[in-house]
Each structure stands twice: as structure tokens, then as C-alpha cells.
Design a protein around this motif. Structure first.
Motif, PDB file in Angstrom:
ATOM      1  N   GLY A   1       0.782  -1.221   0.000  1.00 26.29           N
ATOM      2  CA  GLY A   1       0.000   0.000   0.000  1.00 26.29           C
ATOM      3  C   GLY A   1       0.817   1.276   0.000  1.00 26.29           C
ATOM      4  N   VAL A   2       2.023   1.238  -0.587  1.00 19.83           N
ATOM      5  CA  VAL A   2       2.898   2.412  -0.602  1.00 19.83           C
ATOM      6  C   VAL A   2       2.792   3.160  -1.930  1.00 19.83           C
ATOM      7  CG1 VAL A   2       5.286   3.201  -0.439  1.00 19.83           C
ATOM      8  CG2 VAL A   2       4.489   1.340   1.025  1.00 19.83           C
ATOM      9  N   LEU A   3       2.813   2.449  -3.038  1.00 16.18           N
ATOM     10  CA  LEU A   3       2.795   3.079  -4.355  1.00 16.18           C
ATOM     11  C   LEU A   3       1.379   3.521  -4.742  1.00 16.18           C
ATOM     12  CD1 LEU A   3       5.162   0.674  -6.320  1.00 16.18           C
ATOM     13  CD2 LEU A   3       5.697   2.968  -5.488  1.00 16.18           C
ATOM     14  N   PRO A   4       1.271   4.508  -5.634  1.00 18.47           N
ATOM     15  CA  PRO A   4      -0.050   4.931  -6.113  1.00 18.47           C
ATOM     16  C   PRO A   4      -0.779   3.777  -6.810  1.00 18.47           C
ATOM     17  CG  PRO A   4       1.618   6.549  -6.701  1.00 18.47           C
ATOM     18  CD  PRO A   4       2.353   5.367  -6.160  1.00 18.47           C
ATOM     19  N   LEU A   5      -2.093   3.805  -6.714  1.00 20.00           N
ATOM     20  CA  LEU A   5      -2.899   2.717  -7.263  1.00 20.00           C
ATOM     21  C   LEU A   5      -2.744   2.598  -8.772  1.00 20.00           C
ATOM     22  CD1 LEU A   5      -4.994   0.514  -6.742  1.00 20.00           C
ATOM     23  CD2 LEU A   5      -6.787   2.253  -6.991  1.00 20.00           C
ATOM     24  N   TRP A   6      -2.571   3.729  -9.470  1.00 21.99           N
ATOM     25  CA  TRP A   6      -2.491   3.670 -10.933  1.00 21.99           C
ATOM     26  C   TRP A   6      -1.233   2.948 -11.406  1.00 21.99           C
ATOM     27  CZ3 TRP A   6       1.417   5.748 -13.865  1.00 21.99           C
ATOM     28  CH2 TRP A   6       2.263   6.678 -13.244  1.00 21.99           C
ATOM     29  N   ILE A   7      -0.137   3.075 -10.649  1.00 21.65           N
ATOM     30  CA  ILE A   7       1.097   2.361 -11.012  1.00 21.65           C
ATOM     31  C   ILE A   7       0.896   0.850 -10.846  1.00 21.65           C
ATOM     32  CG2 ILE A   7       3.505   1.972 -10.384  1.00 21.65           C
ATOM     33  CD1 ILE A   7       3.740   4.873  -9.633  1.00 21.65           C
ATOM     34  N   ILE A   8       0.292   0.477  -9.739  1.00 16.69           N
ATOM     35  CA  ILE A   8       0.042  -0.949  -9.477  1.00 16.69           C
ATOM     36  C   ILE A   8      -0.908  -1.524 -10.525  1.00 16.69           C
ATOM     37  CG2 ILE A   8      -0.932  -2.586  -7.835  1.00 16.69           C
ATOM     38  CD1 ILE A   8      -0.066  -0.641  -5.607  1.00 16.69           C
ATOM     39  N   ALA A   9      -1.982  -0.768 -10.837  1.00 17.14           N
ATOM     40  CA  ALA A   9      -2.966  -1.237 -11.809  1.00 17.14           C
ATOM     41  C   ALA A   9      -2.345  -1.358 -13.202  1.00 17.14           C
ATOM     42  CB  ALA A   9      -4.162  -0.289 -11.840  1.00 17.14           C
TER      43      ALA A   9
END
Length: 497
Positions: A218-226
Motif C-alpha cells: 500500500g505504498v505506491l499509487p494505485l495507478w502504477i500498481i494497476a
């Protein structure tokens, strides 16, 4: 006849370090965390990159062996494995070690199909060939099972790089013996390699695992993970489409439409996930929380190693007498019971209870592995036996890599939520200590605030709580899986009568 068995000795000799390297770093996790300043996430990548890369490369390397002959492939793989071992032994950073472990995996992916092809080519009589394959399988399972003990013995007396340096003289000896004594084979130049497809598969696996780890943290922005998840998914879908369209695919994807083969793959992956993931969890808790040395941690885990190593003959008898469905379901169910029992066991004050439950886990998980092999090989058509064997090998390696990732994710997430740190720490220090028990111990060693003992106590308490969460979660999931396996194998042919 003598030349055949001498070739087997050479094959076994080089296969030993390949098998051991899959698990040898489990007891070295605390040492690596301190020596290389590796974060919890980097530590997981150091350990599981070996199996993940090997899972994607073992199939094209088998095709390369068909093209150039197993002797040349064995020499190339041994040379790369030895060079990567030397580079890994002198790594000065986590990223360096991750890169060299990837090279080790490519070398291992050359060695494994070369050893199997060597046995198939050298032993013409089925009786002798089956004996040789039995020895090969025992070395593979035994090496992986006893990897933590070997690592512990080396770390007890030498620096951490010794777990890699020990490979170098073995590899040099094997290369000399292979060049002099093993006859050369004629390759098939028309055999396609499909290296691009293999690289695409590896990238897809790594991107999917990375996105899962990042999402759990839960550290990186959601858009990067997605975005990463989407790219990995598209690469995997492209790989599947190419396999379905190819005349000579790396993996016959149509075999996965058979429910028994699919069940076997799930069992193989699950059994490896449980065994490998549990060993990593145990190695960290025994050393960080209970103060064991690496060797003492390896000795403590002997029950799971011995039970998994010696379960083969018994499990084979059970499959013949009780049937695949009962053994597969029973293996999963007993593994679930073991995890649930271990989740409430204190390893320092209840060593006998821990030992019995670990032995039960080792036996039941290894029995499930044998049942998965029986399911895959019995359900596959005879003309697709090699393809089914490739799927089985890939399932094992992928399960080993995912075991580190899955248990590591559950542990890190639970640890971050349960740790109760003392007041007086900065936000950066709180983030560091909450990321993993290794980071918490490093902060305590560097702390000048007089809170070192409180940080260590909080980290130990949180890890014990996390261990309970991880094992109980695994136990519940295995119960669900056992029910699913029972129904999925309902129509399978049983050789029980």
C-alpha cells in the motif's frame, strides 16, 4: 554398463547444488538483511527470483538441449551456474544478489533438462532408466528439503557467501568429468527455441508478483500498481494465445482443459507454496524471535525435511491402495491441520508439539506432490507425456517462487498492522520498523534514543502474531482447496482395486 552409471554420478553431482539453491537461503534471511542492508521486500526477491525465473526458462532450455545435445547444454549450464555462484558470493548489495540469482536460475534451467535428457539417452533399458530417474528425483526432493540445514551449517562457520562458493568446485569437477567421459550427442537443428516467448512469460510472472506485493504494502499509487498488473496480464494472455496457435508450443495449453490435470497442477503448486513458504517463515522466526543460530534453525526444521524426503514410498503405496482422490484430498486436509496446529504453537516452549506437526506437514504436503504427479501423468495422453512432464516441472518451480511471495506478503501485511512501537520515534523510523522484523532489528541497532529493547520486543511480539495469522490463513485456504480437489477428482479413474 559402468559408463552409464558413471554418467549418472556426474548428473547427480551437478543436480545437487541446483536443488539445494532453491531453499539454501531460507536460514540466511536474517544474515542477508544485516550484511546487505536488504529491506523485507528485497529479501523476498533475493530468495524467490531463483524459482520464478527458472519456471519460465526450463522449457526453452529443454528445447535448446534437443537442438545442441544434452552434453553441450550441461556444460553451458554448469559454466553459467558456476560463474553466477562466484558473482553471488561477492555481492555487495541486494540488487547485485538478485541479478546473480537470476543468472543462477538460467544456469539451473539448463542443467535440469540436460540431466533428464542425459538419463533418457544413456539408459536404454527401462528397468535401469527407472532406477536412475528414482535417484534423480530423490536428489531433487532431498536437496530442496535439506537446503536450510546445509545453509545453516555453512553460516555457522563461514560468511554468507559460502552458500554460493561451495557450488564452484562442484561445477568445475562436473565440467571436467563431462568433457572427458560423457559421449557427445547429435542435436536437432530444426528444433525451435521460443526464447522470446519464454522471456515474455518471465516478465509477465515478475510483473504480476511485483504488483501483488506492491498492492499489499500500500505504498505506491494505485495507478502504477494497476498499470503493472494490466501489462503483466496482457503479456500472460499473449503467451497463452501464442501457445494455442503454435505448431510446436512450449506448453500444450489444451492439457489444462482436463480437470484432473488442472487439479494436479493446483496441487503441485499448493504443496510447494506451503513447504517453501513455511520454511522461510520458520527460519526467520527461529532466528529473530527465539535467538537460534542458522544451524540450530536448520536442525529444528529437520522433521519437515525428513518427513517430506522419506514420504515418497509410503505415499506411492497409499495412492495404489487408497486411490488418487483420497490421498490428494487427505494430503491437503492434513496439511491444513498441521498449519492450524502450528499457528497456536510456541516454538521455544513446545518443541515436541512443533516437531510432530512439522513432520505431519512434511509428509502430507509431499504426499500431495506425489498425488499431483500421478494425476498429471495418468490423465495425459501417451503422446503428450513429455508436455505433461513439462507442465509438472513448471508447476513445481512456480509454486516454490509463489510460496515465498504469498507467505512473505501475508507476513509483511500482518506485521505492519500488529506492531506496537514505543512513542518517541519519527515517522520515518516507524515506517522502517513496520516494514519487516529485519528492518526493526536494524533500527534498534542504530537507535540512539534508548528505545532499542522496546523496539525489539515490539517486533518479536508482532512477528509471533503475524506467524499465527499466516499459518491459520494457509490452513483455512487448504481446507477449502481439499474440498475442491475432492469434487474435481470425483470422476477420475482410481487404481485402488
Amino acid at each position: 554398463m559402468f559408463r552409464q552409471w558413471l554418467t549418472l554420478v556426474i548428473i547427480v553431482l551437478v543436480y545437487i547444488p541446483v536443488a539445494i539453491d532453491a531453499t539454501v537461503l531460507h536460514v540466511a534471511a536474517p544474515t542477508l538483511s544485516s550484511a546487505l542492508n536488504a529491506s523485507g521486500n528485497e529479501l523476498l526477491w533475493i530468495i524467490d527470483i531463483y524459482s520464478l525465473v527458472m519456471a519460465g526458462m526450463v522449457l526453452p532450455m529443454g528445447a535448446l538441449g534437443d537442438r545442441i545435445g544434452f552434453k553441450r547444454l550441461l556444460l553451458m549450464g554448469s559454466g553459467l551456474f558456476g560463474t553466477a555462484s562466484l558473482l553471488a558470493a561477492f555481492a555487495t548489495s541486494a540488487s547485485w544478489l538478485i541479478a546473480t540469482r537470476s543468472l543462477l536460475a538460467i544456469g539451473a534451467a539448463m542443467i535440469v533438462p540436460a540431466t533428464l535428457a542425459g538419463i533418457r539417452t544413456t539408459f536404454s533399458q527401462a528397468r535401469h532408466r527407472n532406477t536412475a530417474l528414482g535417484v534423480w528425483a530423490a536428489v531433487g526432493s532431498g536437496g530442496a528439503a535439506f537446503g536450510p540445514l546445509v545453509g545453516g551449517m555453512l553460516l555457522e562457520h563461514f560468511y554468507w557467501g559460502s552458500v554460493f562458493l561451495i557450488n564452484v568446485p562442484i561445477v568445475l569437477m562436473v565440467m571436467a568429468l563431462t568433457a572427458r567421459l560423457v559421449p557427445r550427442q547429435q542435436g536437432r537443428k530444426e528444433q525451435p527455441l521460443n526464447l522470446n516467448q519464454a522471456l515474455g512469460l518471465i516478465v509477465a510472472i515478475l510483473l504480476l508478483v511485483w504488483s501483488a506485493k506492491s498492492a499489499m504494502k500500500g505504498v505506491l499509487p494505485l495507478w502504477i500498481i494497476a498499470s503493472t498488473l494490466l501489462v503483466g496480464g496482457l503479456l500472460l494472455a499473449t503467451f497463452v494465445r501464442l501457445q494455442l496457435a503454435a505448431k510446436t508450443p512450449m506448453i500444450d495449453m489444451r492439457l489444462f482443459t482436463h480437470p484432473v490435470i488442472l487439479s494436479g497442477v493446483v496441487m503441485a503448486m499448493t504443496a510447494m507454496i506451503t513447504l517453501v513458504g513455511f520454511e522461510l517463515l520458520m527460519a526467520q522466526e527461529l532466528q529473530f524471535v527465539h535467538g537460534f543460530t542458522p544451524f540450530a534453525a536448520g536442525v529444528f526444521m529437520l522433521p519437515v525435511m525428513l518427513a517430506s524426503g522419506f514420504s515418497g514410498p509410503i505415499a506411492g503405496f497409499l495412492v495404489s491402495s487408497l486411490g488418487l482422490r483420497r490421498v490428494a484430498t487427505g494430503g491437503m486436509a492434513l496439511s491444513a491441520c498441521s498449519f492450524l496446529g502450528l499457528s497456536v504453537t510456541h516454538f521455544s516452549t513446545q518443541p515436541w508439539q512443533a516437531g510432530i506437526l512439522m513432520a505431519l506437514l512434511g509428509f502430507s504436503a509431499a504426499s500431495a506432490l506425489l498425488a499431483s504427479t500421478s494425476a498429471i501423468m495418468a490423465a495425459a495422453p501417451k503422446e503428450k507425456a513429455a508436455a505433461a512432464g513439462a507442465i509438472e516441472t513448471m508447476s513445481y518451480e512456480l509454486g516454490a517462487g509463489l510460496g515465498i511471495a504469498v507467505f512473505g506478503l501475508i507476513l509483511s501485511r500482518s506485521f505492519a498492522h500488529s506492531i506496537q512501537l514505543p512513542s518517541g520515534l519519527s515517522s520515518h523510523e516507524v515506517t522502517q520498523a513496520s516494514s519487516s522484523i529485519g528492518e526493526a532489528f536494524r533500527l534498534a541497532q542504530e537507535s540512539n534514543t534508548g528505545l532499542a529493547q522496546e523496539i525489539i520486543a515490539a517486533a518479536k511480539t508482532a512477528f509471533i502474531s503475524s506467524h499465527s495469522v499466516a499459518l491459520s490463513t494457509a490452513g483455512v485456504l487448504l481446507i477449502v482447496l481439499a474440498v475442491g480437489i475432492w469434487f474435481s477428482l470425483a470422476k477420475a479413474e482410481q487404481p485402488s482395486r
